[in-house]
Design a protein around this motif. Structure first.
Motif, mmCIF file in Angstrom:
data_model
loop_
_atom_site.group_PDB
_atom_site.id
_atom_site.type_symbol
_atom_site.label_atom_id
_atom_site.label_comp_id
_atom_site.label_asym_id
_atom_site.label_seq_id
_atom_site.Cartn_x
_atom_site.Cartn_y
_atom_site.Cartn_z
ATOM 1 N N PRO A 4 -12.322 57.234 14.222
ATOM 2 C CA PRO A 4 -12.807 58.534 14.663
ATOM 3 C C PRO A 4 -13.861 58.408 15.752
ATOM 4 C CG PRO A 4 -13.862 57.926 12.611
ATOM 5 C CD PRO A 4 -12.847 56.853 12.893
ATOM 6 N N ALA A 5 -14.141 59.540 16.407
ATOM 7 C CA ALA A 5 -15.208 59.587 17.405
ATOM 8 C C ALA A 5 -16.542 59.277 16.744
ATOM 9 C CB ALA A 5 -15.254 60.979 18.037
ATOM 10 N N GLU A 6 -17.416 58.588 17.467
ATOM 11 C CA GLU A 6 -18.686 58.153 16.898
ATOM 12 C C GLU A 6 -19.874 59.003 17.355
ATOM 13 O OE1 GLU A 6 -19.042 56.022 14.594
ATOM 14 O OE2 GLU A 6 -17.004 55.251 14.550
ATOM 15 N N SER A 7 -19.896 59.432 18.609
ATOM 16 C CA SER A 7 -21.064 60.121 19.144
ATOM 17 C C SER A 7 -20.773 61.596 19.362
ATOM 18 C CB SER A 7 -21.471 59.489 20.473
ATOM 19 O OG SER A 7 -20.490 59.766 21.456
ATOM 20 N N SER A 8 -21.859 62.387 19.530
ATOM 21 C CA SER A 8 -21.687 63.808 19.805
ATOM 22 C C SER A 8 -20.993 64.026 21.135
ATOM 23 C CB SER A 8 -23.048 64.512 19.794
ATOM 24 O OG SER A 8 -23.915 63.945 20.754
ATOM 25 N N HIS A 16 -14.260 72.032 20.884
ATOM 26 C CA HIS A 16 -15.282 72.978 21.305
ATOM 27 C C HIS A 16 -15.689 73.807 20.092
ATOM 28 C CE1 HIS A 16 -13.869 72.936 25.796
ATOM 29 N NE2 HIS A 16 -14.394 71.789 25.394
ATOM 30 N N GLY A 17 -16.934 73.658 19.664
ATOM 31 C CA GLY A 17 -17.399 74.363 18.473
ATOM 32 C C GLY A 17 -17.655 75.831 18.698
ATOM 33 N N SER A 18 -17.619 76.288 19.942
ATOM 34 C CA SER A 18 -17.840 77.699 20.249
ATOM 35 C C SER A 18 -17.003 78.100 21.454
ATOM 36 C CB SER A 18 -19.316 77.964 20.544
ATOM 37 O OG SER A 18 -19.526 79.327 20.916
ATOM 38 N N HIS A 19 -16.505 79.334 21.397
ATOM 39 C CA HIS A 19 -15.824 79.935 22.547
ATOM 40 C C HIS A 19 -16.509 81.239 22.940
ATOM 41 C CE1 HIS A 19 -12.593 77.037 21.958
ATOM 42 N NE2 HIS A 19 -12.475 77.432 20.697
ATOM 43 N N SER A 20 -17.772 81.377 22.560
ATOM 44 C CA SER A 20 -18.484 82.629 22.805
ATOM 45 C C SER A 20 -18.641 82.933 24.284
ATOM 46 C CB SER A 20 -19.867 82.599 22.125
ATOM 47 O OG SER A 20 -19.720 82.642 20.720
ATOM 48 N N ASN A 21 -18.522 81.908 25.126
ATOM 49 C CA ASN A 21 -18.593 82.134 26.569
ATOM 50 C C ASN A 21 -17.466 83.029 27.074
ATOM 51 O OD1 ASN A 21 -17.047 79.640 25.833
ATOM 52 N ND2 ASN A 21 -16.431 79.749 27.986
ATOM 53 N N LEU A 22 -16.419 83.174 26.271
ATOM 54 C CA LEU A 22 -15.284 84.008 26.664
ATOM 55 C C LEU A 22 -15.500 85.475 26.312
ATOM 56 C CD1 LEU A 22 -12.436 81.647 25.405
ATOM 57 C CD2 LEU A 22 -13.384 81.806 27.718
ATOM 58 N N HIS A 181 -14.381 74.801 9.007
ATOM 59 C CA HIS A 181 -15.345 74.854 7.905
ATOM 60 C C HIS A 181 -15.783 73.441 7.520
ATOM 61 C CE1 HIS A 181 -16.112 78.908 6.491
ATOM 62 N NE2 HIS A 181 -14.846 79.226 6.695
ATOM 63 N N ALA A 182 -14.852 72.521 7.486
ATOM 64 C CA ALA A 182 -15.187 71.132 7.164
ATOM 65 C C ALA A 182 -16.092 70.534 8.238
ATOM 66 C CB ALA A 182 -13.917 70.308 7.016
ATOM 67 N N HIS A 183 -15.829 70.876 9.482
ATOM 68 C CA HIS A 183 -16.687 70.420 10.587
ATOM 69 C C HIS A 183 -18.123 70.890 10.381
ATOM 70 C CE1 HIS A 183 -17.862 70.775 15.073
ATOM 71 N NE2 HIS A 183 -18.055 69.544 14.674
ATOM 72 N N ARG A 184 -18.285 72.145 10.012
ATOM 73 C CA ARG A 184 -19.636 72.661 9.743
ATOM 74 C C ARG A 184 -20.238 71.960 8.535
ATOM 75 N NH1 ARG A 184 -18.318 77.456 9.327
ATOM 76 N NH2 ARG A 184 -18.989 78.314 11.340
ATOM 77 N N ALA A 185 -19.436 71.701 7.518
ATOM 78 C CA ALA A 185 -19.939 71.099 6.277
ATOM 79 C C ALA A 185 -20.501 69.701 6.502
ATOM 80 C CB ALA A 185 -18.825 71.052 5.222
ATOM 81 N N VAL A 186 -19.952 68.961 7.470
ATOM 82 C CA VAL A 186 -20.453 67.605 7.731
ATOM 83 C C VAL A 186 -21.565 67.603 8.780
ATOM 84 C CG1 VAL A 186 -18.245 66.563 7.090
ATOM 85 C CG2 VAL A 186 -18.733 67.040 9.517
ATOM 86 N N GLY A 187 -22.036 68.801 9.161
ATOM 87 C CA GLY A 187 -23.159 68.897 10.086
ATOM 88 C C GLY A 187 -22.783 69.186 11.514
ATOM 89 N N GLY A 188 -21.517 69.471 11.775
ATOM 90 C CA GLY A 188 -21.092 69.779 13.131
ATOM 91 C C GLY A 188 -21.516 71.172 13.553
ATOM 92 N N ARG A 298 -16.718 61.515 7.647
ATOM 93 C CA ARG A 298 -18.076 61.958 7.344
ATOM 94 C C ARG A 298 -18.149 62.872 6.127
ATOM 95 N NH1 ARG A 298 -17.338 60.336 12.106
ATOM 96 N NH2 ARG A 298 -19.021 59.570 13.470
ATOM 97 N N ALA A 299 -17.071 62.967 5.373
ATOM 98 C CA ALA A 299 -17.023 63.894 4.238
ATOM 99 C C ALA A 299 -18.033 63.551 3.158
ATOM 100 C CB ALA A 299 -15.615 63.932 3.653
ATOM 101 N N ASP A 300 -18.483 62.278 3.093
ATOM 102 C CA ASP A 300 -19.474 61.897 2.085
ATOM 103 C C ASP A 300 -20.804 62.605 2.286
ATOM 104 O OD1 ASP A 300 -17.901 60.252 0.550
ATOM 105 O OD2 ASP A 300 -18.369 58.443 1.704
ATOM 106 N N ARG A 301 -21.011 63.210 3.448
ATOM 107 C CA ARG A 301 -22.250 63.946 3.695
ATOM 108 C C ARG A 301 -22.268 65.308 3.000
ATOM 109 N NH1 ARG A 301 -22.890 63.172 10.302
ATOM 110 N NH2 ARG A 301 -22.717 60.879 10.332
ATOM 111 N N THR A 302 -21.173 65.696 2.404
ATOM 112 C CA THR A 302 -21.044 67.015 1.792
ATOM 113 C C THR A 302 -21.156 66.920 0.273
ATOM 114 O OG1 THR A 302 -18.651 66.923 1.476
ATOM 115 C CG2 THR A 302 -19.448 67.571 3.654
#
Length: 377
Positions: A4-8, A16-22, A181-188, A298-302
Motif C-alpha cells: 500500500p501507499a506509505e505517505s500522505s 481525493h478525500g473531498s470534492h467540495s471544490n466542485l 468510512h474506513a478511510h476516515r476510521a483509520v485517520g484519513g 492500517r485497520a489496526d488503528r481502529t
C-alpha cells in the motif's frame, strides 16, 4: 494484496478525500415555492412522521414511494392522523414498465454487478411524477434525514433559479461509501458531498436521471453536463448507521464508487468525463485497489479492525471483477440511457393534477391520497 501507499503524498495520488471544490456554498436567498417533497422509503411507516411534519411546516405535499417494510395504505393512514397532504405509491418491479428500459441495466445484469436497491427507480419515478404534475421545485429527502429548520427550505428552493441542484449540508452522521468510512476510521481526511438523500431539483431545468448503481446521485449531477452548477445550502442531519454491519454493502457499492470517484477525480482537475479514454480506466482501477490496500494495512488503528477488514476485503474482491472495458462500456450505456430518458421526458404528459397524470400513464391503481391531499386537488 499489493504494497500500500506509505505517505500522505502517495495517498493523495490515489484518492481525493473531498470534492467540495466542485460545489458553491451558497446562502439561502429569496424564497420560492417548494412544490413537493419526494421520499423513497422501504422502512417502517413510523419513520415518515418527521417528513410529514416538515410538509405541514413548508405547506407542500409529500410523495411517498413505498416498498418492502411499508406500503401506501399505511402511509396514507399515518398522514390522515397527522393531517398531512400525502400522495403514496406502492412501488415494485412492475413500475419499470412505466419508465424507460436502460442499456446500463442490461449491461450489468450478466455480471451481477448491479444494485438490488430500488432507490433509483423511485427517484426516477419521482422525477416523472413531478414533471407530469407540473411541479417545478422538488426536494428529494430520504426517510433517515432530519431537517431542523423547515423555514429555510423555501429560501433554499429559490437558489434553483441559479443552480441545477442544491443539496442540504449534512451536519449529522457522515454519509459516505463503506470504503470512505474506513478511510476516515483509520485517520484519513474524508469529506462528504451533496447527495440525493437531501437534494432539491428544478424539474423543468434537468434532463438527467438516476442510473441503477451506487452513487446514482453523482451521475444525476453529471447527466446535465459539466460544470454541473450545483450548490450546498441549508442544513440537514443524517441519522447514524453502521457502515460495517455487513460486508456485502461494501461489495455492492464498489462499482458505483469506483466509477463516480474516478469521474469526479477528473472534474477536480478541470477535465471532462469525456477524457476518460486511452488507458484511463486501467489507471483508475489500479489507484482504487491501492487505496483499499492502504486502508486495509492500517485497520489496526481502529476499534474494530476485523469488521473493517472484512468490508474492505469484500470491496477488493468485487473490484477484481471490474475491468477497464466494463467501465468504458458502462459509460457508453449511460450516455445512451441519457438520450433514452430525454426522449421519455418529451413524451411525459403534463397535467396540473398528479392523480390525473398517474391515470394517463397507467399507474393510478397504485396511487393513494390522504384526505388533505384530496381536498387540495
Amino acid at each position: 494484496m499489493r504494497k500500500p501507499a506509505e505517505s500522505s503524498a502517495e495517498l493523495g495520488a490515489l484518492h481525493h478525500g473531498s470534492h467540495s471544490n466542485l460545489l458553491t456554498d451558497a446562502e439561502p436567498g429569496v424564497a420560492a415555492r417548494l412544490d413537493a417533497i419526494v421520499v423513497p422509503t422501504a422502512r417502517p411507516v413510523g419513520e415518515l412522521g418527521h417528513v410529514m411534519a416538515l410538509s405541514r411546516s413548508v405547506g407542500c405535499p409529500v410523495v411517498v414511494l413505498c416498498s418492502r417494510e411499508t406500503n401506501a395504505a399505511s402511509a396514507v393512514s399515518l398522514a390522515n392522523r397527522l393531517d398531512a397532504a400525502v400522495l403514496a405509491v406502492d412501488v415494485d418491479a412492475s413500475f419499470a414498465r412505466v419508465l424507460p428500459h436502460f442499456a446500463a441495466d442490461r449491461l450489468l445484469r450478466p455480471h451481477a454487478l448491479g444494485t438490488t436497491s430500488d432507490t433509483s427507480l423511485k427517484r426516477n419515478l419521482g422525477l416523472a411524477l413531478a414533471r407530469g404534475a407540473g411541479w417545478e421545485r422538488i426536494l428529494f429527502l430520504d426517510d433517515d434525514i432530519i431537517v431542523d429548520r423547515p423555514a429555510d427550505l423555501p429560501r433554499v428552493a429559490g437558489l434553483l433559479d441559479e443552480f441545477r441542484a442544491v443539496g442540504l449540508a449534512n451536519t449529522g452522521f457522515a454519509d459516505n461509501s463503506v470504503v470512505c468510512h474506513a478511510h476516515r476510521a483509520v485517520g484519513g481526511s474524508q469529506d462528504t458531498f451533496i447527495g440525493g438523500g437531501a437534494m432539491m431539483v428544478k424539474t423543468s431545468a434537468t434532463r438527467s436521471f438516476f442510473p441503477n448503481i451506487y452513487n446514482e446521485d453523482w451521475f444525476f449531477l453529471l447527466g446535465d453536463g459539466v460544470p454541473f452548477r450545483a450548490a450546498r445550502a441549508g442544513q440537514m442531519r443524517q441519522r447514524a448507521f453502521d457502515p460495517f454491519a455487513n460486508p456485502r454493502r461494501a461489495a455492492a457499492e464498489e462499482l458505483g464508487d469506483t466509477l463516480a470517484e474516478s469521474l469526479f477525480w477528473l472534474l477536480d482537475f478541470g477535465q471532462s468525463p469525456d477524457t476518460a479514454v486511452n488507458g484511463f480506466w486501467g489507471e483508475a482501477l489500479y489507484r482504487r485497489r491501492q487505496f483499499i490496500d492502504h486502508i486495509h494495512a492500517r485497520a489496526d488503528r481502529t476499534p474494530t479492525p476485523a469488521r473493517i477488514r472484512q468490508s474492505l476485503e469484500a470491496a477488493r474482491g468485487r473490484s477484481a471483477l471490474i475491468s477497464h472495458r466494463l467501465c468504458e462500456d458502462f459509460l457508453g450505456a449511460w450516455r445512451a440511457d441519457l438520450a433514452t430518458w430525454r426522449d421519455f421526458l418529451d413524451w411525459v404528459p403534463v397535467s396540473s393534477d398528479p392523480a390525473k397524470f398517474a391515470w394517463e400513464v397507467g399507474m393510478s391503481g397504485r396511487l393513494h391520497r390522504s384526505n388533505k391531499m384530496i381536498a387540495a386537488t
